[in-house]
Enzyme design. Structure first.
Site, PDB file in Angstrom:
ATOM      1  N   TYR A   1      -1.531  -0.690  10.726  1.00 47.09           N
ATOM      2  CA  TYR A   1      -1.688  -1.198   9.275  1.00 47.09           C
ATOM      3  C   TYR A   1      -0.488  -0.541   8.358  1.00 47.09           C
ATOM      4  CZ  TYR A   1      -3.694  -1.074   4.610  1.00 47.09           C
ATOM      5  OH  TYR A   1      -3.642  -1.353   3.359  1.00 47.09           O
TER       6      TYR A   1
ATOM      7  N   SER B   1       0.888  -1.355   0.050  1.00 46.70           N
ATOM      8  CA  SER B   1      -0.134  -0.030   0.009  1.00 46.70           C
ATOM      9  C   SER B   1       1.075   1.195   0.008  1.00 46.70           C
ATOM     10  CB  SER B   1      -0.792   0.080   1.232  1.00 46.70           C
ATOM     11  OG  SER B   1      -1.479   1.197   1.467  1.00 46.70           O
TER      12      SER B   1
END
Ligand SMILES: NC(=O)c1ccc[n+]([C@@H]2O[C@H](COP(=O)([O-])OP(=O)(O)OC[C@H]3O[C@@H](n4cnc5c(N)ncnc54)[C@H](OP(=O)(O)O)[C@@H]3O)[C@@H](O)[C@H]2O)c1
Length: 258
Positions: free
Chosen positions: A147, A134
């Site tokens: 995350y 990501s």
């Protein structure tokens, strides 16, 4: 083998790879969705598609999926490690169990599946591992600390493997999408986490498959995401942390904390 194939980016990978004529092993928890998808893709593209339901956040589940595939006589020559989710909020307020599941799915399952498929790929002298990281990997994320850390792990792990295996016929690619139009933000459950204009899952997948064909080690799909990806390299780290904190701070308590 595509993990997280029941929805979003993984679903788009399944469609794109089936269109290229690949046989598929589809992995996620939603067995019904996987079965339907397997039938649809097999019918539409004249391929073989298998649905293997598993909760990859559970210890040993990734190894078990690989063993189940082997028992069916299936040896993946492309592995797409895509299943993942995010949590958002102040670290101390988020349930520990949920955050440990996040680490387990986003990191442990990626490592276990990569380790399981590599020996056969090396023996054949060809294969590919695509790990969906990501833009969260490019700087720490206050209020999405776990995350961001899991995706930094995926990026670092993937780039290291790219270098280790490039001369032995196995390609490894880290994909760093920015905001993408999927169910991801429903799972996060916080509008604050959705920063920027969302790309389609199909564009992310197309860009990543082109990068894989070109032998790249990582790809940030989308011009705007690539530009934002440069900022952490240009600005002082503490400035970046402040900017990201301003974007991601839980809105209900925004004024009470730095
Ligand atoms: N959307 C974005 O903005 C964005 C941006 C950057 C990176 N990413 C990354 O892209 C990847 C795919 O996310 P997405 O956007 O496509 O979200 P999504 O639509 O929510 O898809 C997530 C997929 O992972 C599967 N999954 C979730 N928990 C699982 C578990 N415990 N075991 C097995 N499978 C599980 C889900 O299927 P089941 O529920 O059926 O298990 C689903 O197929 C993730 O790694 C995410 O971090 C997304």
């Amino acid at each position: 083998m595509v993990t997280g194939a029941s929805s979003g980016i993984g679903l788009a990978y399944a469609h794109a790879l089936a269109a290229r004529g690949a046989n598929l092993i589809l992995v996620a928890r939603s067995e019904d969705k996987l079965r339907e998808l397997a039938q649809e893709l097999a019918y539409r593209h004249y391929i073989r598609a298998y649905a293997l339901a598993a909760d990859l956040s559970e210890a040993g589940a990734a190894g078990d999926v690989h063993a189940r595939a082997s028992a069916l006589g299936l040896t993946p020559n492309i592995l797409i490690n895509n299943a993942g989710f995010a949590t958002h909020g102040r670290f101390e307020t988020l349930p520990m169990e949920r955050q440990l599941d996040e680490i387990s799915l986003n990191c442990r399952a990626v490592v276990e599946l990569s380790h399981a498929v590599l020996p056969a790929m090396l023996k054949r002298g060809e294969g590919a591992i695509v790990n969906v990281a990501s833009t969260a990997a490019l700087q720490p994320l206050p209020y999405m600390a776990i995350y961001g850390a899991t995706k930094a792990f995926v990026l670092s792990f993937s780039e290291a493997l790219w270098q280790e295996y490039r001369a032995r016929g196995v390609r490894v690619l880290a994909v760093c999408p920015g905001a993408t139009d999927t169910a991801f933000f429903d799972v996060v459950g916080a509008a604050e986490a959705g920063v920027g204009k969302r790309m389609s899952a199909e564009s992310v997948v197309n860009a990543s498959l082109q990068a894989l064909d070109r032998g790249r080690s990582h790809i940030v799909p989308g011009g705007a995401n690539r530009l934002l990806g440069w900022l952490p390299r240009m600005l002082p780290r503490q400035t970046i942390l402040q900017i990201v904190a301003n974007m991601l701070r839980p809105r209900a308590t925004a004024s009470r904390y730095p």
